[in-house]
Design an enzyme around this catalytic site. Structure first.
Site, mmCIF file in Angstrom:
data_model
loop_
_atom_site.group_PDB
_atom_site.id
_atom_site.type_symbol
_atom_site.label_atom_id
_atom_site.label_comp_id
_atom_site.label_asym_id
_atom_site.label_seq_id
_atom_site.Cartn_x
_atom_site.Cartn_y
_atom_site.Cartn_z
ATOM 1 N N LYS A 34 -21.530 15.277 -6.195
ATOM 2 C CA LYS A 34 -20.696 14.876 -5.053
ATOM 3 C C LYS A 34 -19.427 15.719 -5.041
ATOM 4 O O LYS A 34 -18.852 16.007 -6.096
ATOM 5 C CB LYS A 34 -20.375 13.380 -5.187
ATOM 6 C CG LYS A 34 -19.663 12.778 -3.977
ATOM 7 C CD LYS A 34 -19.429 11.266 -4.158
ATOM 8 C CE LYS A 34 -18.775 10.656 -2.919
ATOM 9 N NZ LYS A 34 -18.541 9.202 -3.069
ATOM 10 N N SER A 79 -19.882 6.270 1.117
ATOM 11 C CA SER A 79 -19.463 7.653 1.259
ATOM 12 C C SER A 79 -20.389 8.650 0.555
ATOM 13 O O SER A 79 -20.385 9.829 0.892
ATOM 14 C CB SER A 79 -18.055 7.838 0.711
ATOM 15 O OG SER A 79 -18.041 7.655 -0.696
ATOM 16 N N SER A 110 -19.787 2.611 -2.013
ATOM 17 C CA SER A 110 -20.171 3.991 -1.684
ATOM 18 C C SER A 110 -21.322 4.567 -2.496
ATOM 19 O O SER A 110 -21.804 5.653 -2.176
ATOM 20 C CB SER A 110 -18.969 4.923 -1.833
ATOM 21 O OG SER A 110 -18.109 4.787 -0.742
#
Lengths: 95, 492
Positions: free
Chosen positions: B78, B158, B182
């Site tokens: 990420k 997210s 998330s």
């Protein structure tokens, strides 16, 4: 509680974010929606409740007061938009 | 080569050990898969040269008989994790061009265990969003579509890039982070497994900060065992993070396959929310039946302060974010604009140009609730409510409940842009089942449990006692075995 245009402008300035008049109106509506949503917290009786400060009860870790890292100013400033001799450059702040 | 990218991490481990294929062949298969999947927009930076160099080292290690626990396993990272010398922008324009001179602890741990880095994954800007639509790089497209439709769906957020990449077989597993849901919401939207460990289990050092008292890193993986393998490597005790908890990391994989007989599973009545679709309720009942059939004891419980978790979160998280994001000033890194009218002009214009609208809104809310005269009414009140939310959980755990079963999300994935005209609060409701876990600092796992009528995946969530991730893997595996595995049909 709700916010007015002047408050949004003041908060934006505190947050150091430039906003246009049109943006201020949009943010005002959204902030008031969110503030309306969180308003329900005031109905919770929190007398005699301590605020949560950590998830797991733990003592703040202490370490010896020694230099363990550093001495690479060039790495620190490598990502800066403007530098000189290992210093960050900013507009003049003192006359 | 499609067979190689279908392997789980456990399968990769066996195949490499047997010499069925090399780490280089495996990595090349992923590099090719990523290239072919660019329409999904899951990877924002591809690092094939680095990946192949790391794979070559893995092949040397395997040949020498010195393979490490994740030797040759290709992972996606990420964009919130600092990766030395490689683009790290939290998918924000404010960090334009930022290449950290250091590596996050979590990714350092993964590389030290032999994993291979494929690139950086798309996400909501600064992890603020539930649909990946706030990313400066545009939204990720969910590899899942509704049956008979071409409409692009959100992978959630997210960690939307992480979830989509794992579901589409663009990496064997991915790092992700979870501040209010998330990891778990995108895992549920993509038929993958995602675990947010207990606060303090994974070091936050080198992870771009959003809300420091809530942020935790965790993996998104194909199945429960892979999630256990990845968490073992990601978790550590770290002197660089003062909130890292000083407890040894257990062998989570050992919990896989253990019996759940006699375990007490709590079913909280407050998670039956108004307007929840019938199929979510059915899924929940199905999960209860599976666990009962496996010998667990089902107990009705009450977590009375549940409904206050989301409003408290939307005070605490923006407040902490407004403070954390003060560092983006146009001076030390990233975007710089203005300055003709002095330093304040430079700050205001750089931040106005660099932050997206959702991030600005949260900074403004956070600045407001922390400003003079409002601190007690908002932030302090929310932190006290947080104590009550945590106490709810402590009470049921003290009464002998081992883990809590809930739906992971109130709906399946929705269409990209479907929420464009919704109010911010409607979007925030995505986190209604997951956010309590962050507020209390507990571990939570999302496990795929079925498909809805449109053919989209749905997930169940298990919530555990602090640092009892092992029980979540144990119970999660039982759900997985009963529900089966879910993969999207390839269309990209």
């Amino acid at each position: 509680m709700s916010v007015d245009t002047a408050t949004v402008k003041r908060v934006a300035h505190l947050a150091r974010i430039a906003v246009t008049d049109a943006e201020v109106e949009g943010f005002k509506a959204e902030l008031n929606t969110i503030l309306g949503f969180v308003e329900q917290l005031s109905e919770v009786d929190v007398s005699a409740v301590e605020p949560m400060t950590s998830v797991v009860a733990m003592k703040m870790k202490m370490r010896a007061d020694e230099v363990t890292d550093g001495f690479y100013a060039d790495k620190i400033v490598a990502n800066a938009p403007a530098t000189e001799d290992g210093f960050f450059l900013v507009p003049k702040v003192v006359e | 080569m499609s067979a190689l990218i279908d392997l789980t991490i456990a399968g990769i481990r066996e195949g490499l050990a047997r010499g069925d294929f090399s780490a280089t062949e495996l990595t090349q298969a992923y590099v090719d898969a990523i290239e072919a999947a660019r329409p999904l927009n899951a990877f924002i930076v591809e690092t094939p040269d680095k990946a192949l160099a790391m794979a070559a080292e893995s092949d040397r290690r395997i040949a020498a008989g010195t393979a490490r626990p994740l030797e040759g396993v290709p992972l996606g990272i990420k964009d919130l994790f600092a990766t030395e010398g490689i683009h790290t922008q939290a998918c924000s324009n404010v960090l334009k061009g930022f290449e950290p001179p250091y590596e996050s602890t979590v990714t350092s741990n993964l590389w030290a265990d032999g994993a291979v880095m494929l690139g950086k994954l798309n996400m909501d800007e600064f992890a603020m969003g539930s649909s990946n639509e706030t990313s400066a790089y545009g939204p990720v497209v969910n590899p899942w579509r509704m049956a008979g439709s071409n409409a692009p769906m959100t992978p959630g957020g997210s960690s939307g890039g992480s979830a989509a990449a794992v579901a589409a077989r663009l990496c064997a597993g991915a790092t992700a982070t979870d501040t209010g849901g998330s990891i778990r919401q995108p895992a549920a939207f993509t038929g993958t497994v995602g675990i947010k460990p207990t606060y303090g289990r994974c070091s936050r050092w080198g992870i771009v900060a959003f809300a420091s008292s809530l942020d935790q890193a965790g993996p998104i993986a194909r199945d429960v065992r892979d999630a256990a393998i990845l968490l073992k490597s990601m978790a550590s005790v770290d002197a660089k993070d003062a909130t890292s908890v000083d407890l040894p990391v257990p062998d989570y994989e050992a919990a896989i396959g253990q019996s759940v007989k006699g375990l007490r599973i709590g079913i909280p009545k407050e998670y039956r929310v108004e307007g929840m679709p019938e199929e979510i309720e059915r899924l929940w009942q199905q999960g209860i039946a599976w666990l009962r059939d496996a010998g667990a004891e089902i107990v009705d419980i009450s977590l009375p302060h549940t409904k206050y978790a989301l409003p408290a979160y939307y005070i605490v998280a923006p407040a902490e974010a407004s403070s954390n994001l003060a560092r983006y000033d146009g001076v030390r890194f990233g975007l710089r604009q203005g300055g003709g009218d002095g330093i304040v002009d430079l700050y205001e214009k750089s931040r106005a140009a660099g932050f997206g609208r959702e991030v600005k809104r949260r900074i403004l809310i956070g600045t407001y609730v922390l400003s003079a005269g409002y601190y007690d009414a908002y932030y302090l009140q929310a932190q006290k409510v947080r104590t009550l939310i945590k106490r709810d959980f402590e009470t049921v755990f003290a009464a002998g409940v081992d883990t809590i079963l809930t739906p992971a999300t109130p709906s399946a994935a929705f269409g990209l842009e479907a929420m464009a005209t919704a109010s911010p609060v409607e979007m925030y409701l995505n986190d209604v089942f997951t956010v309590t876990v962050n507020m209390a600092g507990l571990p939570g796992i999302a496990v795929p449990a079925g498909l809805d009528q449109k053919g989209l995946p749905l997930g169940l969530q298990l919530i555990g006692r602090p640092f009892d991730e092992s029980t979540l893997f144990k119970v999660g595996k039982v759900i997985e075995d009963a529900a089966g595995h879910f993969s999207p049909e390839r269309w990209w």
